[in-house]
Scaffold this motif. Sequence first.
Motif, PDB file in Angstrom:
ATOM      1  N   GLY A  37       0.922  -1.163   0.055  1.00  0.00           N
ATOM      2  CA  GLY A  37      -0.001  -0.087  -0.150  1.00  0.00           C
ATOM      3  C   GLY A  37       0.857   1.183   0.018  1.00  0.00           C
ATOM      4  O   GLY A  37       0.297   2.157  -0.475  1.00  0.00           O
ATOM      5  N   ASP A  38       1.983   1.220   0.386  1.00  0.00           N
ATOM      6  CA  ASP A  38       2.864   2.340   0.722  1.00  0.00           C
ATOM      7  C   ASP A  38       3.675   2.373  -0.739  1.00  0.00           C
ATOM      8  O   ASP A  38       4.604   3.377  -0.941  1.00  0.00           O
ATOM      9  CB  ASP A  38       3.773   2.456   1.787  1.00  0.00           C
ATOM     10  CG  ASP A  38       4.915   1.265   1.622  1.00  0.00           C
ATOM     11  OD1 ASP A  38       4.798   0.425   0.742  1.00  0.00           O
ATOM     12  OD2 ASP A  38       5.602   1.103   2.472  1.00  0.00           O
ATOM     13  N   GLY A  39       3.515   1.651  -1.716  1.00  0.00           N
ATOM     14  CA  GLY A  39       4.256   1.700  -3.159  1.00  0.00           C
ATOM     15  C   GLY A  39       5.566   0.837  -3.142  1.00  0.00           C
ATOM     16  O   GLY A  39       6.165   0.991  -4.131  1.00  0.00           O
ATOM     17  N   THR A  40       5.889   0.156  -2.090  1.00  0.00           N
ATOM     18  CA  THR A  40       7.062  -0.697  -2.258  1.00  0.00           C
ATOM     19  C   THR A  40       6.669  -1.897  -2.895  1.00  0.00           C
ATOM     20  O   THR A  40       5.534  -2.600  -2.653  1.00  0.00           O
ATOM     21  CB  THR A  40       7.320  -1.057  -0.699  1.00  0.00           C
ATOM     22  OG1 THR A  40       7.626  -0.055  -0.007  1.00  0.00           O
ATOM     23  CG2 THR A  40       8.565  -2.051  -0.626  1.00  0.00           C
ATOM     24  N   TRP A  41       7.703  -2.385  -3.635  1.00  0.00           N
ATOM     25  CA  TRP A  41       7.371  -3.480  -4.642  1.00  0.00           C
ATOM     26  C   TRP A  41       7.999  -4.539  -3.854  1.00  0.00           C
ATOM     27  O   TRP A  41       9.196  -4.571  -3.204  1.00  0.00           O
ATOM     28  CB  TRP A  41       8.041  -3.258  -5.820  1.00  0.00           C
ATOM     29  CG  TRP A  41       7.315  -2.379  -6.930  1.00  0.00           C
ATOM     30  CD1 TRP A  41       7.721  -1.061  -6.876  1.00  0.00           C
ATOM     31  CD2 TRP A  41       6.274  -2.478  -7.723  1.00  0.00           C
ATOM     32  NE1 TRP A  41       6.967  -0.314  -7.903  1.00  0.00           N
ATOM     33  CE2 TRP A  41       6.155  -1.019  -8.372  1.00  0.00           C
ATOM     34  CE3 TRP A  41       5.303  -3.487  -7.961  1.00  0.00           C
ATOM     35  CZ2 TRP A  41       4.998  -0.934  -9.177  1.00  0.00           C
ATOM     36  CZ3 TRP A  41       4.478  -3.170  -8.862  1.00  0.00           C
ATOM     37  CH2 TRP A  41       4.293  -2.135  -9.632  1.00  0.00           C
ATOM     38  N   PHE A  42       7.777  -5.975  -4.018  1.00  0.00           N
ATOM     39  CA  PHE A  42       8.703  -7.028  -3.635  1.00  0.00           C
ATOM     40  C   PHE A  42       8.394  -8.104  -5.015  1.00  0.00           C
ATOM     41  O   PHE A  42       7.459  -8.273  -5.616  1.00  0.00           O
ATOM     42  CB  PHE A  42       8.232  -7.556  -2.224  1.00  0.00           C
ATOM     43  CG  PHE A  42       6.840  -8.499  -2.290  1.00  0.00           C
ATOM     44  CD1 PHE A  42       7.079  -9.673  -2.361  1.00  0.00           C
ATOM     45  CD2 PHE A  42       5.662  -7.850  -1.914  1.00  0.00           C
ATOM     46  CE1 PHE A  42       5.604 -10.456  -2.485  1.00  0.00           C
ATOM     47  CE2 PHE A  42       4.592  -8.478  -1.745  1.00  0.00           C
ATOM     48  CZ  PHE A  42       4.546  -9.806  -2.045  1.00  0.00           C
ATOM     49  N   ALA A  43       9.421  -9.018  -4.976  1.00  0.00           N
ATOM     50  CA  ALA A  43       9.264  -9.972  -6.004  1.00  0.00           C
ATOM     51  C   ALA A  43       9.363 -11.270  -5.522  1.00  0.00           C
ATOM     52  O   ALA A  43       8.976 -11.996  -6.364  1.00  0.00           O
ATOM     53  CB  ALA A  43      10.949  -9.835  -6.690  1.00  0.00           C
ATOM     54  N   THR A  44       9.927 -11.556  -4.264  1.00  0.00           N
ATOM     55  CA  THR A  44       9.902 -13.089  -4.074  1.00  0.00           C
ATOM     56  C   THR A  44       8.718 -13.324  -3.007  1.00  0.00           C
ATOM     57  O   THR A  44       7.653 -13.674  -3.268  1.00  0.00           O
ATOM     58  CB  THR A  44      11.334 -13.491  -3.520  1.00  0.00           C
ATOM     59  OG1 THR A  44      11.614 -12.577  -2.257  1.00  0.00           O
ATOM     60  CG2 THR A  44      12.092 -13.304  -4.513  1.00  0.00           C
ATOM     61  N   VAL A  45       8.923 -13.182  -1.692  1.00  0.00           N
ATOM     62  CA  VAL A  45       7.843 -13.751  -0.804  1.00  0.00           C
ATOM     63  C   VAL A  45       7.897 -12.637   0.307  1.00  0.00           C
ATOM     64  O   VAL A  45       8.783 -11.999   0.848  1.00  0.00           O
ATOM     65  CB  VAL A  45       8.606 -14.889   0.028  1.00  0.00           C
ATOM     66  CG1 VAL A  45       7.316 -15.199   1.038  1.00  0.00           C
ATOM     67  CG2 VAL A  45       8.563 -16.011  -0.730  1.00  0.00           C
ATOM     68  N   LEU A  46       6.619 -12.208   0.669  1.00  0.00           N
ATOM     69  CA  LEU A  46       6.416 -11.463   1.829  1.00  0.00           C
ATOM     70  C   LEU A  46       6.159 -12.372   2.959  1.00  0.00           C
ATOM     71  O   LEU A  46       5.149 -13.237   2.857  1.00  0.00           O
ATOM     72  CB  LEU A  46       5.238 -10.325   1.632  1.00  0.00           C
ATOM     73  CG  LEU A  46       4.624  -9.505   2.572  1.00  0.00           C
ATOM     74  CD1 LEU A  46       4.293  -8.147   1.923  1.00  0.00           C
ATOM     75  CD2 LEU A  46       3.736 -10.067   3.553  1.00  0.00           C
TER      76      LEU A  46
END
Length: 293
Positions: A125-134
Amino acid sequence: MTRAALLVCPTSGKGRAARLAGTVAARLRTAVDSLDLHVAGSAEGTADLARQAVDDGVDVLVVLGGDGGAHLGVQACAGTSTALAVVPAGTGNDLATALGTTSVDDVVRALHEGRTRPLDLGRLGDGTWFATVLCAGFDSAVNERANGMRWPAGPRRYDLAILAELATLRPEPLVVATENGRLELDALLVAVGNTGSYGGGIPVCPDADDADGLFDITVVAAAPRRTLLRMLPTLRTGRHVDHPAVRTLRAKSVTLSGPGWVGYADGERLHALPLEVSCRPAALTVVSAQVGA
């Protein structure tokens, strides 16, 4: 003409990235027309250099580092025409593994062959991307402990951190809300997988597909410690999803909430829950050496 930038994260792998930088740059120059070398001494500096390279219009941003450096590269390249490549030099290297680029030679071969593909990303929601696992819960605690350990190097560090965290493990209330429904339970961990693995190759979401527009979500409910000890060996094979204490879901978006939980994504600390995240199909172009990619 292919313009590339090599972004070196010198502290990755306890200095391994810095030691490899010259060799990696020389190999990459055989596959591109021009290569700019960027080295930063901090995460903030690395993020700035990544953005500058992308703003300058390079065709490929190559990150020499671990998942933390790759995470910064993702932030710069997502939603742009710049492709991201990863040469692994960190502890976990899970994104590089997902891309099939386990060495600079894999990246060079993929560049020669023009092998790029779209990759889904998670967007917070804050605009941060992730590619693998949260993840949050037990796995976040393991990440935090592993990040603070000076020994051993490589995935074995995560194995020792797992055993140490088991001693203080306790379930917490968790709510997992998706477009398909709401799950409320006392849980030990939750993992939202765009790719399948974290922690140096632990397939926590073993069936995750980074090009299907969906997250795979793994939730481990409260269970006795002896049950978890018996489950641990199956984590390395992906068979843990067959255990009665494990719930698996698939969704385009998910909101995680619960007291006492802290989120991590791509091995990087985020903040306490709640966290909202959505899957953004084909948000990133990557250099991939995977067969069939």
